[in-house]
Scaffold this motif. Structure first.
Motif, PDB file in Angstrom:
ATOM      1  N   GLY A 144       0.809  -1.222   0.000  1.00  0.00           N
ATOM      2  CA  GLY A 144       0.000   0.000   0.000  1.00  0.00           C
ATOM      3  C   GLY A 144       0.832   1.256   0.000  1.00  0.00           C
ATOM      4  O   GLY A 144       2.015   1.257  -0.329  1.00  0.00           O
ATOM      5  N   ALA A 145       0.174   2.328   0.398  1.00  0.00           N
ATOM      6  CA  ALA A 145       0.844   3.624   0.510  1.00  0.00           C
ATOM      7  C   ALA A 145       1.263   3.802   1.964  1.00  0.00           C
ATOM      8  O   ALA A 145       1.310   2.847   2.735  1.00  0.00           O
ATOM      9  CB  ALA A 145      -0.113   4.742   0.076  1.00  0.00           C
ATOM     10  N   ALA A 146       1.536   5.032   2.344  1.00  0.00           N
ATOM     11  CA  ALA A 146       1.919   5.322   3.726  1.00  0.00           C
ATOM     12  C   ALA A 146       0.868   4.765   4.684  1.00  0.00           C
ATOM     13  O   ALA A 146      -0.324   4.812   4.400  1.00  0.00           O
ATOM     14  CB  ALA A 146       2.062   6.824   3.916  1.00  0.00           C
ATOM     15  N   PHE A 147       1.330   4.235   5.791  1.00  0.00           N
ATOM     16  CA  PHE A 147       0.467   3.633   6.818  1.00  0.00           C
ATOM     17  C   PHE A 147      -0.314   2.447   6.260  1.00  0.00           C
ATOM     18  O   PHE A 147      -1.378   2.101   6.747  1.00  0.00           O
ATOM     19  CB  PHE A 147      -0.486   4.670   7.423  1.00  0.00           C
ATOM     20  CG  PHE A 147       0.209   5.888   7.939  1.00  0.00           C
ATOM     21  CD1 PHE A 147       0.980   5.840   9.079  1.00  0.00           C
ATOM     22  CD2 PHE A 147       0.117   7.090   7.245  1.00  0.00           C
ATOM     23  CE1 PHE A 147       1.635   6.964   9.532  1.00  0.00           C
ATOM     24  CE2 PHE A 147       0.771   8.218   7.702  1.00  0.00           C
ATOM     25  CZ  PHE A 147       1.540   8.152   8.846  1.00  0.00           C
ATOM     26  N   SER A 148       0.193   1.838   5.176  1.00  0.00           N
ATOM     27  CA  SER A 148      -0.427   0.689   4.501  1.00  0.00           C
ATOM     28  C   SER A 148      -1.840   0.972   4.005  1.00  0.00           C
ATOM     29  O   SER A 148      -2.654   0.065   3.881  1.00  0.00           O
ATOM     30  CB  SER A 148      -0.407  -0.541   5.418  1.00  0.00           C
ATOM     31  OG  SER A 148       0.923  -0.923   5.654  1.00  0.00           O
ATOM     32  N   VAL A 198       9.785  -1.999  -0.706  1.00  0.00           N
ATOM     33  CA  VAL A 198      10.678  -2.461   0.360  1.00  0.00           C
ATOM     34  C   VAL A 198      10.785  -1.358   1.407  1.00  0.00           C
ATOM     35  O   VAL A 198      11.176  -0.234   1.107  1.00  0.00           O
ATOM     36  CB  VAL A 198      12.079  -2.792  -0.197  1.00  0.00           C
ATOM     37  CG1 VAL A 198      13.042  -3.139   0.931  1.00  0.00           C
ATOM     38  CG2 VAL A 198      12.004  -3.916  -1.214  1.00  0.00           C
ATOM     39  N   ASP A 199      10.407  -1.667   2.638  1.00  0.00           N
ATOM     40  CA  ASP A 199      10.541  -0.763   3.776  1.00  0.00           C
ATOM     41  C   ASP A 199      11.438  -1.446   4.802  1.00  0.00           C
ATOM     42  O   ASP A 199      11.401  -2.669   4.953  1.00  0.00           O
ATOM     43  CB  ASP A 199       9.182  -0.455   4.409  1.00  0.00           C
ATOM     44  CG  ASP A 199       8.308   0.449   3.549  1.00  0.00           C
ATOM     45  OD1 ASP A 199       8.861   1.260   2.786  1.00  0.00           O
ATOM     46  OD2 ASP A 199       7.071   0.343   3.647  1.00  0.00           O
ATOM     47  N   PHE A 200      12.218  -0.646   5.557  1.00  0.00           N
ATOM     48  CA  PHE A 200      13.130  -1.285   6.515  1.00  0.00           C
ATOM     49  C   PHE A 200      13.533  -0.397   7.686  1.00  0.00           C
ATOM     50  O   PHE A 200      14.222  -0.856   8.584  1.00  0.00           O
ATOM     51  CB  PHE A 200      14.392  -1.787   5.800  1.00  0.00           C
ATOM     52  CG  PHE A 200      15.182  -0.698   5.139  1.00  0.00           C
ATOM     53  CD1 PHE A 200      16.233  -0.086   5.802  1.00  0.00           C
ATOM     54  CD2 PHE A 200      14.867  -0.281   3.867  1.00  0.00           C
ATOM     55  CE1 PHE A 200      16.953   0.931   5.203  1.00  0.00           C
ATOM     56  CE2 PHE A 200      15.588   0.727   3.246  1.00  0.00           C
ATOM     57  CZ  PHE A 200      16.631   1.333   3.917  1.00  0.00           C
ATOM     58  N   LEU A 201      13.134   0.852   7.734  1.00  0.00           N
ATOM     59  CA  LEU A 201      13.482   1.743   8.845  1.00  0.00           C
ATOM     60  C   LEU A 201      12.288   1.854   9.785  1.00  0.00           C
ATOM     61  O   LEU A 201      11.172   2.126   9.340  1.00  0.00           O
ATOM     62  CB  LEU A 201      13.865   3.123   8.314  1.00  0.00           C
ATOM     63  CG  LEU A 201      15.084   3.165   7.390  1.00  0.00           C
ATOM     64  CD1 LEU A 201      15.176   4.503   6.682  1.00  0.00           C
ATOM     65  CD2 LEU A 201      16.347   2.870   8.174  1.00  0.00           C
ATOM     66  N   GLU A 202      12.525   1.655  11.081  1.00  0.00           N
ATOM     67  CA  GLU A 202      11.421   1.665  12.038  1.00  0.00           C
ATOM     68  C   GLU A 202      11.753   2.530  13.250  1.00  0.00           C
ATOM     69  O   GLU A 202      12.774   2.339  13.911  1.00  0.00           O
ATOM     70  CB  GLU A 202      11.120   0.238  12.500  1.00  0.00           C
ATOM     71  CG  GLU A 202       9.949   0.166  13.454  1.00  0.00           C
ATOM     72  CD  GLU A 202       9.616  -1.256  13.861  1.00  0.00           C
ATOM     73  OE1 GLU A 202       8.437  -1.514  14.109  1.00  0.00           O
ATOM     74  OE2 GLU A 202      10.537  -2.099  13.948  1.00  0.00           O
ATOM     75  N   ILE A 210       6.812   1.433   9.396  1.00  0.00           N
ATOM     76  CA  ILE A 210       8.131   1.181   8.806  1.00  0.00           C
ATOM     77  C   ILE A 210       8.203   1.913   7.466  1.00  0.00           C
ATOM     78  O   ILE A 210       7.226   1.957   6.720  1.00  0.00           O
ATOM     79  CB  ILE A 210       8.358  -0.329   8.668  1.00  0.00           C
ATOM     80  CG1 ILE A 210       8.251  -0.983  10.053  1.00  0.00           C
ATOM     81  CG2 ILE A 210       9.715  -0.622   8.036  1.00  0.00           C
ATOM     82  CD1 ILE A 210       8.245  -2.485  10.038  1.00  0.00           C
ATOM     83  N   PHE A 211       9.375   2.493   7.153  1.00  0.00           N
ATOM     84  CA  PHE A 211       9.515   3.332   5.962  1.00  0.00           C
ATOM     85  C   PHE A 211      10.863   3.115   5.304  1.00  0.00           C
ATOM     86  O   PHE A 211      11.623   2.232   5.704  1.00  0.00           O
ATOM     87  CB  PHE A 211       9.296   4.803   6.328  1.00  0.00           C
ATOM     88  CG  PHE A 211      10.241   5.326   7.388  1.00  0.00           C
ATOM     89  CD1 PHE A 211      11.361   6.062   7.036  1.00  0.00           C
ATOM     90  CD2 PHE A 211      10.009   5.091   8.742  1.00  0.00           C
ATOM     91  CE1 PHE A 211      12.234   6.545   8.010  1.00  0.00           C
ATOM     92  CE2 PHE A 211      10.867   5.573   9.712  1.00  0.00           C
ATOM     93  CZ  PHE A 211      11.986   6.301   9.354  1.00  0.00           C
ATOM     94  N   ASN A 212      11.153   3.909   4.262  1.00  0.00           N
ATOM     95  CA  ASN A 212      12.412   3.780   3.521  1.00  0.00           C
ATOM     96  C   ASN A 212      12.931   5.164   3.142  1.00  0.00           C
ATOM     97  O   ASN A 212      12.314   6.180   3.477  1.00  0.00           O
ATOM     98  CB  ASN A 212      12.208   2.886   2.290  1.00  0.00           C
ATOM     99  CG  ASN A 212      11.152   3.439   1.350  1.00  0.00           C
ATOM    100  OD1 ASN A 212      11.098   4.632   1.064  1.00  0.00           O
ATOM    101  ND2 ASN A 212      10.299   2.565   0.857  1.00  0.00           N
ATOM    102  N   VAL A 213      14.040   5.210   2.433  1.00  0.00           N
ATOM    103  CA  VAL A 213      14.654   6.487   2.048  1.00  0.00           C
ATOM    104  C   VAL A 213      13.746   7.260   1.090  1.00  0.00           C
ATOM    105  O   VAL A 213      13.643   8.493   1.172  1.00  0.00           O
ATOM    106  CB  VAL A 213      16.060   6.262   1.447  1.00  0.00           C
ATOM    107  CG1 VAL A 213      16.635   7.549   0.876  1.00  0.00           C
ATOM    108  CG2 VAL A 213      17.000   5.687   2.505  1.00  0.00           C
TER     109      VAL A 213
END
Length: 176
Positions: free
Chosen positions: A54-58, A121-125, A131-134
């Motif tokens: 999905g988008a932000a916040f799934s 792909v998200d990996f920063l929490e 969880i998000f990414n660059v």
């Protein structure tokens, strides 16, 4: 600033944001196991590999193809708008927006489960945060910068309407 210089800065920022996003995602895929958190800065910042349909916040997990179309439209409109660009700050904001949007769009096109429907792909929490990414960092930073420029009344050409001058001569450059 000239149009050429502004568009050049936009391109460099977009390419840098895109490269950092894709590079960190490849690193995360090689170094992390899905669902296995790894502390980076204690519990303040952890690494946790996930795949977001999905988008932000799934949001919109069942409409991945709609998100793909929206990202394409945003990128196209931003590139079209760049013809008016004469501001370093706007070039930075729009470059971040394009770089981030392209980063997540690349995932949508080339990752499983398939073209136009790939998971990001998200990996920063952070604690109590999705969880998000660059790419997400680029897009959110761009949104804040664009909102600030808009609130301040600074146009893509770098001019700002001032309150104390006649309407026909109210412009000052944001680059001065």
């Amino acid at each position: 600033m000239t149009r050429r210089g502004s568009v050049g800065l936009l391109a460099v920022v977009a390419a840098t944001g895109f490269a950092l996003d894709q590079g960190t995602k490849e690193w995360a895929l090689a170094a992390l196991e899905p669902g296995q958190p790894r502390e980076l800065i204690g519990t303040l910042l952890q690494l946790r590999l996930t795949f977001n349909p999905g988008a932000a916040f799934s949001i919109g997990t069942n409409a991945t193809w709609v998100l793909t179309i929206i990202a394409c439209v945003v990128i196209a409109f931003t590139i079209y708008s760049a013809r008016k660009l004469r501001s370093r700050v706007w070039a930075l904001g729009l470059g971040l927006l394009i770089g981030g949007a392209l980063g997540n769009l690349t995932d949508r096109f080339f990752r499983e489960p398939g073209f136009g429907k790939g998971h990001v792909v998200d990996f920063l929490e952070l604690p109590n945060w999705p969880i998000f990414n660059v790419a997400d960092i680029c897009v959110v930073t761009a949104a804040c910068l664009i909102a600030l420029l808009s609130i301040r009344g600074i146009g893509l050409d770098g001019t700002k309407v001032t309150e104390d001058a006649p309407a026909h001569s109210r412009q000052v450059s944001d680059d001065e």
